[in-house]
Enzyme design. Structure first.
Site, PDB file in Angstrom:
ATOM      1  CG  ASP A  19       9.775   3.769   3.134  1.00 33.47           C
ATOM      2  OD1 ASP A  19       8.563   3.775   2.876  1.00 33.47           O
ATOM      3  OD2 ASP A  19      10.381   4.777   3.521  1.00 33.47           O
ATOM      4  CG  ASP A  70      10.753   8.091  -1.122  1.00 35.56           C
ATOM      5  OD1 ASP A  70      10.224   7.490  -2.086  1.00 35.56           O
ATOM      6  OD2 ASP A  70      10.366   7.959   0.051  1.00 35.56           O
ATOM      7  NE  ARG A  85       3.231   6.039  -1.479  1.00 31.80           N
ATOM      8  CZ  ARG A  85       3.625   6.088  -0.209  1.00 31.80           C
ATOM      9  NH1 ARG A  85       4.914   6.092   0.075  1.00 31.80           N
ATOM     10  NH2 ARG A  85       2.741   6.143   0.772  1.00 31.80           N
TER      11      ARG A  85
END
Length: 474
Positions: free
Chosen positions: A291, A295, A347
């Site tokens: 993933d 984050d 990202r």
């Protein structure tokens, strides 16, 4: 830093020789007591070990010390009689480590990486600032080298200032492969309490098969670690994720969730040695087990991400978890500076809602790369409020600003970004041009004064300073 082969990474890194030649204390230490006895360390502080068979915990102590788990705050080998051993006089330093492969970064005069506060060049310095475990007393400074030691220390801090030093590579699956998703969820989790500094000692300190969670706490620092992004053993296929479906995985290398005052500095995040090309295709796509690398979500505030290396990864960093998390608006105050993004698909970061400052980062990639092709770097998502300064993008195949700065979301859910001085392949980035039109209504100004390099100097500075192994930690 040289990456270890997979066979080495799936073994627990310990402070002594292999299990075939198990030792009961570190090299150059001498036995001073059996468990339950008393170890006479002397008036000067020395490192004292407590354990057996390549599993021990260390503390810097003096005087007459009870050789018990209570003294050391952890039982590294439950149910087995252990021993205590004392090291040479060292003034509280740890056993010697492998020398770094690159010269250490010299911290500012009078600072020590263990007690250094987040610098006043990022959001983590704002409000009360970020000191982590700088105020820890000597009894709350730990050196750990195994998953059991690490978990034992973290479960018993009670939120008081604590410094946890990692020696070698800790494998969270050292006791055997994860049996199922539930087992992985429990054993992979490294949950950091408030007022904690987690830091690597030497150039080879790191974590594999683990995920660091900083959730609902305040004042945490993570530095000088190589973090192998965790691989979900049971990724889930979602046919509705994108028009062609997608594999979704559960775990990030590091997650900042509802936390405040967090400094992530001088770490290396990577998929290696388990890169995406090693996995089979199912449903027409690689069975993606990774993933995010890092984050930051759910109202986290006052976070600085500095001098890290992010490499060999697809979905790198989200700021804000979803368009629907409207409570994030007005929060997610995050600074990214001095980071290297190398062979990252996207990202870097992708932002929703946040007041995010992105400056002096270096991006290196190839839009036609076979593994981890570059798609975009900065994602301007719903209500993003991004201030970009003097970043340098060296992306093979990128021809215009829109190749590196993307509107990440639907046309009705846009964000804002302003930029000054950034370069794309040596030329002006061109934000605001035909391929790169965004709102400039970010609605905030920097509450601190950054030291901003000209973008032409960013590559050299970042390559010299970023990543694990660049700090001299004792």
């Amino acid at each position: 830093m040289k990456l270890l082969p997979l066979a080495a990474l799936i073994s627990t890194a310990l402070l002594a020789t292999s299990a075939a030649n198990a030792a009961d204390w570190p090299e150059s230490f001498s036995k001073c007591a059996a468990q339950g006895g008393t170890c006479d360390v002397g008036a000067a502080k020395r490192q004292v070990s407590f354990g057996i068979k390549n599993k021990w915990v260390l503390k810097s102590l003096s005087g007459k010390v009870a050789c018990t788990a209570a003294t050391f705050g952890n039982d590294p080998y439950p149910g087995v009689d252990k021993k205590c051993a004392v090291g040479p006089l060292d003034g509280g330093t740890t056993p010697p480590t492998t020398p770094p492969t690159t010269p250490p970064t010299t911290p500012p005069a009078g600072t020590d990486p263990l007690t250094q506060a987040a610098p006043a060049t990022g959001w983590a310095s704002y409000s009360s600032g970020t000191r982590g475990g700088a105020a820890a007393t000597q009894k709350d400074v730990f050196l750990v080298s195994s998953a059991s030691q690490l978990q034992g220390v973290l479960k018993n801090t009670g939120g008081k200032p604590t410094q946890v030093k990692i020696y070698g590579t800790i494998d969270m699956a050292a006791d055997g492969p994860f049996k199922n998703p539930a087992d992985q969820g429990v054993r992979s989790l490294i949950s950091l309490p408030s007022n904690t500094t987690l830091i690597g000692v030497g150039a080879d300190a790191g974590i594999v098969n683990g995920r660091i969670m900083i959730k609902g706490v305040d004042n945490v620092i993570v530095r000088n670690l190589t973090i192998a992004n965790p691989c979900d053993i049971a990724p889930v296929w979602d046919p509705k994720d994108t028009s062609t479906g997608n594999w979704n995985s559960r775990y990030d290398g590091l997650n900042v969730d509802q936390a405040t005052h967090v400094w992530i500095d001088h770490n290396t995040f990577t998929d290696a040695p388990r890169t995406d090309d090693q996995f089979p295709k199912e449903n027409g796509k690689l069975k993606q087990c990774h993933d995010g690398s890092l984050d930051i979500k759910n109202g986290a505030d006052y976070v600085t991400v500095s001098n890290n290396v992010f490499k060999l990864h697809e979905k790198n960093t989200l700021v804000g978890s979803s368009d629907g998390t409207t409570s994030d608006d007005g929060h997610l105050t995050v600074t990214f500076h001095g980071n290297l993004y190398q062979d990252i698909t996207g990202r870097s970061p992708r932002v929703r809602f946040g007041k995010v400052h992105v400056y002096n980062n270096y991006y290196q990639g190839d839009r036609d790369a076979k593994l981890y092709p570059h798609h975009y770097s900065i994602g301007v998502g719903y209500k993003a409020k991004i201030v970009s300064q003097h970043n340098a993008f060296d992306i093979i195949g990128a021809k215009e600003c829109g190749d590196v700065v993307e509107a990440s979301g639907s046309s009705g859910k846009t964000g804002a970004i302003v930029d000054s001085g950034s370069l794309l392949n040596g030329a002006a980035l061109g934000l605001g041009g035909e391929s790169c039109k965004f709102s400039t209504a970010v609605g905030w100004t920097l509450p601190y004064t950054p030291v901003v390099l000209d973008a032409s100097n960013v590559r050299e500075s970042v390559l010299r300073n970023a990543g694990a192994g660049k700090l001299s930690v004792r």
